[in-house]
Enzyme design. Structure first.
Site, PDB file in Angstrom:
ATOM      1  N   GLY A  20       0.805  -1.212   0.000  1.00 45.11           N
ATOM      2  CA  GLY A  20       0.000   0.000   0.000  1.00 45.11           C
ATOM      3  C   GLY A  20       0.837   1.261   0.000  1.00 45.11           C
ATOM      4  N   ALA A  21       1.921   1.255  -0.759  1.00 44.71           N
ATOM      5  CA  ALA A  21       2.907   2.339  -0.665  1.00 44.71           C
ATOM      6  C   ALA A  21       2.686   3.465  -1.663  1.00 44.71           C
ATOM      7  CB  ALA A  21       4.310   1.768  -0.851  1.00 44.71           C
ATOM      8  N   ASN A  22       1.578   3.446  -2.380  1.00 41.65           N
ATOM      9  CA  ASN A  22       1.362   4.489  -3.382  1.00 41.65           C
ATOM     10  C   ASN A  22       0.674   5.724  -2.813  1.00 41.65           C
ATOM     11  OD1 ASN A  22      -0.949   2.455  -3.459  1.00 41.65           O
ATOM     12  ND2 ASN A  22      -1.881   4.200  -4.491  1.00 41.65           N
ATOM     13  N   THR A  23       0.157   5.637  -1.593  1.00 44.17           N
ATOM     14  CA  THR A  23      -0.575   6.764  -1.034  1.00 44.17           C
ATOM     15  C   THR A  23      -0.490   6.761   0.482  1.00 44.17           C
ATOM     16  OG1 THR A  23      -2.734   7.912  -1.084  1.00 44.17           O
ATOM     17  CG2 THR A  23      -2.770   5.525  -0.838  1.00 44.17           C
ATOM     18  N   GLY A  24      -0.804   7.905   1.079  1.00 40.42           N
ATOM     19  CA  GLY A  24      -0.966   8.000   2.522  1.00 40.42           C
ATOM     20  C   GLY A  24       0.251   7.591   3.320  1.00 40.42           C
ATOM     21  N   GLY A  26       1.702   4.681   3.696  1.00 43.12           N
ATOM     22  CA  GLY A  26       2.657   3.840   2.994  1.00 43.12           C
ATOM     23  C   GLY A  26       3.575   4.645   2.107  1.00 43.12           C
ATOM     24  N   SER A 149      -3.857  -0.750  14.721  1.00 43.11           N
ATOM     25  CA  SER A 149      -4.669   0.443  14.927  1.00 43.11           C
ATOM     26  C   SER A 149      -5.146   0.484  16.372  1.00 43.11           C
ATOM     27  CB  SER A 149      -5.887   0.411  13.992  1.00 43.11           C
ATOM     28  OG  SER A 149      -6.875   1.337  14.377  1.00 43.11           O
ATOM     29  N   TYR A 174     -13.653  -4.448  11.547  1.00 41.39           N
ATOM     30  CA  TYR A 174     -12.377  -3.740  11.486  1.00 41.39           C
ATOM     31  C   TYR A 174     -11.556  -4.024  12.738  1.00 41.39           C
ATOM     32  CZ  TYR A 174      -8.973   0.065  11.299  1.00 41.39           C
ATOM     33  OH  TYR A 174      -7.802   0.790  11.291  1.00 41.39           O
TER      34      TYR A 174
END
Length: 300
Positions: A20-24, A26, A149, A174
């Site tokens: 998940g390294a393309n946004t936020g 990450g 979380s 969640y």
């Protein structure tokens, strides 16, 4: 003492795989490690978005060593294919950062029929870690960082309904997935003890990322009042990954109000996350569901 990006040791010669390294969070984690000299692999579902993130990192850090790997954590077939491709491309992995996730989504399932949050946040990362384990064990000092979380505190592992088929509640689903992240980390650390790798966990507190897009309006507003930017939110993961003072089995999160914001430090997780019997049972069930087993000396 405040811990910042400036405290990250030189990462030259090290390879980091970040989901998940393309946004936020990450993306910020990847950018910081690349700036410190690591070879960073952006493991992403959408290669176009991944390329945009890699280009942005290169603009921030000219000469950054960044590559892409397609990975869809909602598909075990994709996890296996990604692992095979990473084995072909890499001779070692020093950091595996299990960062990607979904949060409080409407009811849905992964491509393998698992409840979407449990399947993505836990089972996908469990399978990926198991498949990359041999690359992590090549050299001493490697780490598996799994992002949990504060939501783990309202989670319970419902072994009689892991996939929320009887009843679905986005909050409890969640919480279950994030509690599973911690149970996995602690059991993995027990099995890794004495070897070349350690397992640690982190959480970002409240962070202004795309992850919160499924939150109900009032909760999103309340959450937004306490959240911090993604660059700050990534600090717990970065500290867990690079601070040599952080040891296996520890959990890093913000040290401020309700752990929602603040400088990263070692924090505590709830009593349920430390239930060794549940850790072992979840591990066994996860192996059965994913078909992935870990070849470790302390597997009993």
């Amino acid at each position: 003492m405040r811990w910042t990006i400036a405290d990250i040791p030189d990462q030259s010669g090290r390879t980091a795989v970040i989901t998940g390294a393309n946004t936020g969070l990450g993306y910020e984690t990847a950018a910081a490690l690349a700036a410190k000299g690591a070879h960073v692999v952006l493991a992403v579902r959408n290669l176009d978005k991944g390329k945009a993130a890699a280009d942005l990192i290169a603009r921030r850090t000219p000469g950054a060593d960044v590559t892409l790997q397609q990975l869809d954590l909602t598909s075990l077939a994709s996890v296996h294919e990604a692992a095979d491709q990473l084995h072909a491309a890499l001779d070692r992995v020093d950091l595996l950062i299990n960062n990607a996730g979904v949060m409080m989504t409407p009811q849905g399932t992964t491509k393998d029929g698992f409840e979407l949050q449990f399947g993505t946040n836990h089972l996908g990362h469990f399978a990926l870690t198991g498949r990359l384990l041999d690359l992590l064990l090549v050299n001493a000092g490697s780490r598996v960082v799994t992002v949990s979380s504060i939501g783990h505190r309202f989670g319970r592992i419902r072994f009689d309904d892991l996939q929320s088929e009887r009843a679905y509640n986005r909050f409890s689903a969640y919480g279950q997935s994030k509690l599973a992240n911690l149970l996995f980390t602690y059991e993995l650390q027990r099995r890794l003890a004495g070897g070349n790798a350690v397992a640690v966990a982190a959480h970002p507190g409240g962070s202004s990322s795309e992850l919160s897009r499924h939150l109900p309006g009032p909760l999103k507003a309340a959450f937004g009042a306490l959240e911090q930017d993604t660059e700050t939110g990534a600090l717990p993961s970065l500290r867990a990954a690079t601070d040599l003072g952080i040891t296996g089995g520890q959990y890093v999160g913000p040290g401020g109000f309700m752990e929602m914001r603040g400088n990263p430090k070692v924090v505590s997780s709830n009593r349920r996350s430390h239930d060794a019997a549940v850790q072992r049972r979840l591990w066994t069930v996860s192996e059965e569901l994913t078909g992935v087993t870990f070849d470790l000396p302390h597997a009993s």
